[in-house]
Design a protein around this motif. Sequence first.
Motif, short mmCIF file in Angstrom:
data_model
loop_
_atom_site.label_atom_id
_atom_site.label_comp_id
_atom_site.label_asym_id
_atom_site.label_seq_id
_atom_site.Cartn_x
_atom_site.Cartn_y
_atom_site.Cartn_z
N PHE A 1 0.83 -1.20 0.00
CA PHE A 1 0.00 0.00 0.00
C PHE A 1 0.87 1.26 0.00
CE2 PHE A 1 -2.08 3.40 2.41
CZ PHE A 1 -3.20 3.61 1.62
N TRP A 2 1.89 1.28 0.84
CA TRP A 2 2.73 2.47 0.96
C TRP A 2 3.59 2.70 -0.28
CZ3 TRP A 2 0.74 5.67 4.00
CH2 TRP A 2 0.07 5.24 5.13
N GLU A 3 4.02 1.63 -0.92
CA GLU A 3 4.77 1.79 -2.16
C GLU A 3 3.89 2.39 -3.26
OE1 GLU A 3 8.09 -1.77 -2.08
OE2 GLU A 3 6.02 -2.30 -2.58
N VAL A 4 2.65 1.93 -3.33
CA VAL A 4 1.72 2.51 -4.31
C VAL A 4 1.53 3.99 -4.04
CG1 VAL A 4 -0.68 2.52 -5.14
CG2 VAL A 4 0.50 0.34 -4.78
N GLN A 5 1.32 4.34 -2.78
CA GLN A 5 1.11 5.75 -2.44
C GLN A 5 2.35 6.58 -2.75
OE1 GLN A 5 -2.05 6.38 -1.98
NE2 GLN A 5 -2.15 4.16 -2.06
N LEU A 6 3.51 6.03 -2.44
CA LEU A 6 4.75 6.76 -2.68
C LEU A 6 5.01 6.96 -4.17
CD1 LEU A 6 7.39 8.00 -1.54
CD2 LEU A 6 8.40 5.72 -1.77
N TYR A 7 4.94 5.89 -4.96
CA TYR A 7 5.27 5.98 -6.38
C TYR A 7 4.14 6.63 -7.18
CZ TYR A 7 8.97 2.73 -5.10
OH TYR A 7 10.04 2.13 -4.51
N TYR A 8 2.94 6.08 -7.07
CA TYR A 8 1.82 6.59 -7.85
C TYR A 8 1.42 7.99 -7.36
CZ TYR A 8 -2.78 6.96 -9.96
OH TYR A 8 -3.87 7.40 -10.67
N GLY A 9 1.33 8.13 -6.04
CA GLY A 9 0.99 9.45 -5.49
C GLY A 9 2.03 10.49 -5.86
N GLY A 10 3.29 10.09 -5.81
CA GLY A 10 4.36 11.01 -6.20
C GLY A 10 4.26 11.42 -7.66
N MET A 11 3.93 10.45 -8.51
CA MET A 11 3.77 10.77 -9.95
C MET A 11 2.60 11.73 -10.16
SD MET A 11 4.65 7.25 -12.05
CE MET A 11 3.03 6.62 -11.79
N ILE A 12 1.52 11.53 -9.43
CA ILE A 12 0.35 12.40 -9.57
C ILE A 12 0.69 13.81 -9.09
CG2 ILE A 12 -2.01 12.82 -8.74
CD1 ILE A 12 -1.67 10.61 -10.91
N VAL A 13 1.40 13.93 -7.99
CA VAL A 13 1.79 15.25 -7.49
C VAL A 13 2.71 15.95 -8.50
CG1 VAL A 13 3.14 16.43 -5.70
CG2 VAL A 13 1.45 14.72 -5.05
N VAL A 14 3.69 15.23 -9.01
CA VAL A 14 4.62 15.80 -10.00
C VAL A 14 3.85 16.21 -11.26
CG1 VAL A 14 6.57 15.28 -11.53
CG2 VAL A 14 6.68 14.68 -9.11
N ALA A 15 2.95 15.34 -11.74
CA ALA A 15 2.17 15.66 -12.94
C ALA A 15 1.29 16.88 -12.72
CB ALA A 15 1.31 14.46 -13.34
N THR A 16 0.70 17.01 -11.52
CA THR A 16 -0.13 18.17 -11.21
C THR A 16 0.70 19.45 -11.19
OG1 THR A 16 -1.64 16.78 -9.91
CG2 THR A 16 -1.72 19.15 -9.50
N ILE A 17 1.88 19.37 -10.60
CA ILE A 17 2.77 20.53 -10.56
C ILE A 17 3.19 20.93 -11.98
CG2 ILE A 17 5.07 21.33 -9.85
CD1 ILE A 17 4.63 19.66 -7.24
N ILE A 18 3.58 19.95 -12.80
CA ILE A 18 3.97 20.23 -14.18
C ILE A 18 2.80 20.85 -14.94
CG2 ILE A 18 4.61 19.18 -16.39
CD1 ILE A 18 6.35 17.20 -14.73
N GLY A 19 1.61 20.27 -14.76
CA GLY A 19 0.42 20.81 -15.42
C GLY A 19 0.14 22.24 -15.01
N TYR A 20 0.31 22.55 -13.74
CA TYR A 20 0.07 23.91 -13.27
C TYR A 20 1.13 24.87 -13.81
CZ TYR A 20 -1.51 27.72 -10.34
OH TYR A 20 -1.99 28.92 -9.91
N ILE A 21 2.37 24.42 -13.90
CA ILE A 21 3.43 25.25 -14.48
C ILE A 21 3.13 25.53 -15.95
CG2 ILE A 21 5.88 25.29 -15.15
CD1 ILE A 21 6.43 23.80 -12.46
N VAL A 22 2.67 24.51 -16.69
CA VAL A 22 2.29 24.72 -18.09
C VAL A 22 1.15 25.73 -18.16
CG1 VAL A 22 1.21 23.60 -20.10
CG2 VAL A 22 3.10 22.49 -18.92
N TYR A 23 0.17 25.60 -17.27
CA TYR A 23 -0.93 26.57 -17.24
C TYR A 23 -0.39 27.98 -17.02
CZ TYR A 23 -4.53 29.52 -15.30
OH TYR A 23 -5.33 30.60 -15.04
N LEU A 24 0.48 28.14 -16.02
CA LEU A 24 1.01 29.47 -15.71
C LEU A 24 1.80 30.07 -16.87
CD1 LEU A 24 2.22 28.98 -12.02
CD2 LEU A 24 0.21 30.25 -12.80
N THR A 25 2.57 29.24 -17.56
CA THR A 25 3.43 29.77 -18.62
C THR A 25 2.72 29.92 -19.96
OG1 THR A 25 4.25 27.55 -19.12
CG2 THR A 25 5.54 28.87 -17.56
N LYS A 26 1.68 29.11 -20.20
CA LYS A 26 1.07 29.11 -21.52
C LYS A 26 -0.37 29.64 -21.56
CE LYS A 26 0.71 26.10 -25.53
NZ LYS A 26 0.91 24.77 -26.08
#
Length: 177
Positions: free
Chosen positions: A134-159
């Motif tokens: 359970f914790w590995e899923v949260q760490l890896y998948y949750g981490g990917m979702i957080v990173v993807a959300t941050i990247i998406g928001y940066i794209v929103y801010l810049t574009k």
Amino acid sequence: MKNNNNILGTDQLIQKLKKEDAYYLRLVKTMQYVYWGLIPIYLFLAVRDYYTEGVIQDAIGSLLYMFSLIIFAIIFRQFYKEYNNVDYAMPVLQMLKKAERRYQPFSSKTAWLYVGVLLMDFGIYFNTSLGYTFWEVQLYYGGMIVVATIIGYIVYLTKYKTIRDNAKRLIREIENG
């Protein structure tokens, strides 16, 4: 009116909207096809896991993953309809208000994406053949979702924030005379 990257006139903004709306239309059309294509695969995996391997937990994981894909496909279908029905011939104020709503970073539609992400998270966890705790899923998948959300928001801010800000500015100018 100034003619730089931050402040756009009405004609410049409409041209930029047409370009970005066309891009989004192609993107969401492709994404919905991808998700509708993946849904039968995960249904097959769920049935296979249950009937051939007898692993109910893996079948539940595949079904949860499939339901998340259904949510994504429906959301992308809604986005497709929205971008396909943009009418640049409508009154400018009305068109700008719709554009401003289209380019806001978070909306009720994007809230449904998080339901899909949560179902996908549970689907990965329940799929024991992957071998993650359970914790590995949260760490890896949750981490990917957080990173993807941050990247998406940066794209929103810049574009896209410039588009929304210009639409809001022009709306204020038109409404205040």
